[in-house]
Design an enzyme around this catalytic site. Structure first.
Site, PDB file in Angstrom:
ATOM      1  N   THR A  56       4.751  12.402  12.469  1.00 53.80           N
ATOM      2  CA  THR A  56       6.164  12.232  12.850  1.00 53.80           C
ATOM      3  C   THR A  56       6.759  10.969  12.218  1.00 53.80           C
ATOM      4  O   THR A  56       7.913  10.976  11.791  1.00 53.80           O
ATOM      5  CB  THR A  56       6.328  12.178  14.390  1.00 53.80           C
ATOM      6  N   ASN A  57       5.986   9.904  12.157  1.00 50.27           N
ATOM      7  CA  ASN A  57       6.490   8.692  11.497  1.00 50.27           C
ATOM      8  C   ASN A  57       6.607   8.897   9.988  1.00 50.27           C
ATOM      9  O   ASN A  57       7.518   8.353   9.348  1.00 50.27           O
ATOM     10  CB  ASN A  57       5.593   7.488  11.807  1.00 50.27           C
TER      11      ASN A  57
ATOM     12  N   MET B 196      -5.478   6.564  12.351  1.00 48.00           N
ATOM     13  CA  MET B 196      -6.284   6.224  13.524  1.00 48.00           C
ATOM     14  C   MET B 196      -7.584   5.477  13.242  1.00 48.00           C
ATOM     15  O   MET B 196      -8.400   5.300  14.129  1.00 48.00           O
ATOM     16  CB  MET B 196      -6.603   7.507  14.312  1.00 48.00           C
TER      17      MET B 196
ATOM     18  N   LEU C 158      -9.508  -0.117   9.474  1.00 47.23           N
ATOM     19  CA  LEU C 158     -10.254  -0.327   8.233  1.00 47.23           C
ATOM     20  C   LEU C 158     -10.910  -1.696   8.211  1.00 47.23           C
ATOM     21  O   LEU C 158     -10.471  -2.628   8.897  1.00 47.23           O
ATOM     22  CB  LEU C 158      -9.308  -0.188   7.030  1.00 47.23           C
TER      23      LEU C 158
ATOM     24  N   ASN D 268       2.292  -1.561   9.726  1.00 44.96           N
ATOM     25  CA  ASN D 268       1.989  -0.597  10.782  1.00 44.96           C
ATOM     26  C   ASN D 268       3.121  -0.629  11.801  1.00 44.96           C
ATOM     27  O   ASN D 268       3.743  -1.665  12.006  1.00 44.96           O
ATOM     28  CB  ASN D 268       0.667  -0.983  11.456  1.00 44.96           C
TER      29      ASN D 268
ATOM     30  N   HIS E 253       3.775  -0.084  15.841  1.00 46.61           N
ATOM     31  CA  HIS E 253       3.055  -0.012  17.120  1.00 46.61           C
ATOM     32  C   HIS E 253       4.065   0.298  18.221  1.00 46.61           C
ATOM     33  O   HIS E 253       5.143  -0.314  18.264  1.00 46.61           O
ATOM     34  CB  HIS E 253       2.357  -1.352  17.408  1.00 46.61           C
TER      35      HIS E 253
END
Length: 207
Positions: free
Chosen positions: A13-14, A91, A94, A108, A110
């Site tokens: 979705t993002n 998900m 790293l 990212n 959040h």
């Protein structure tokens, strides 16, 4: 024109918000040149196909540990000549070797106002469950640069979202996505591509 590589693990979705922003001209001076998925068969890959964006699957389960997996991701990012790497529902945390190769070039989103409800284990519905449990009146989303500290990198943009009395985690998650995540992630990507972000002493300044 900067090369944007997006990392995904699920529905995307993002990623769709980024594609829509790119198509409507919100993202300036950058293009999504590749999408890398940590799982085969996820819907995010269908989105890339519809928009003729290159995709690669580097499956986490095919690697013995996170370091080997991170090396594979790093090789792919280098091959794609990534200028900016965007986590969009990716998900896997790293290894720091990737972050060190791309300092202040990985971001990212959040689903909370960092430093609230963030860090290891805080992802997906769990974030919204904890926000409701705590009884906060405002939550929101944060776009930040990725560092070796989970959700600990310099904050680029934040947007607040009201919490309503009858919210469930699912309803709140949807509102945070629609009102915050899908708005500030494309904005932050565009600011980066326009060379308008400067990091000094762990703080981001918008030029």
């Amino acid at each position: 024109m900067k090369n944007i590589v997006v990392l995904v693990s699920g529905g995307g979705t993002n990623l769709q918000a980024l594609i829509d922003a790119q198509d409507s001209g919100i993202i300036k001076d950058g293009r999504i040149t590749c999408v890398i998925s940590s799982k085969p068969g996820v819907y995010a890959l269908e989105r890339t196909k519809k928009h003729n964006i290159r995709s690669r699957v580097i499956a986490r389960k095919e690697y013995s540990d996170v370091v080997e997996y991170s090396k594979a991701i790093l090789n792919a990012l280098n091959e794609e000549k990534a200028d900016l790497v965007v986590y969009a529902g990716f998900m896997t945390i790293l290894d720091e070797l990737v972050v060190k190769a791309y300092p202040n070039r990985m971001m990212n989103v959040h689903p909370a106002l960092i430093p609230s409800f963030c860090g290891k284990g805080y992802y997906g519905l769990r974030v919204h469950e904890e926000a409701l449990k705590k009884g906060v009146k405002l939550t929101g989303a944060t776009v930040h640069f990725v560092t070796e500290v989970c959700d600990g990198g310099p904050i680029i943009l934040q947007k607040a979202v009201e919490v309503l009395d009858d919210d469930t985690p699912e309803i709140l998650q949807k509102r945070v996505m629609e009102q915050a995540e899908w708005k500030i992630l494309p904005q932050a990507v565009s600011l980066f591509c326009e060379d308008r972000l400067e990091v000094r002493d762990d703080r981001v300044y918008i030029k």
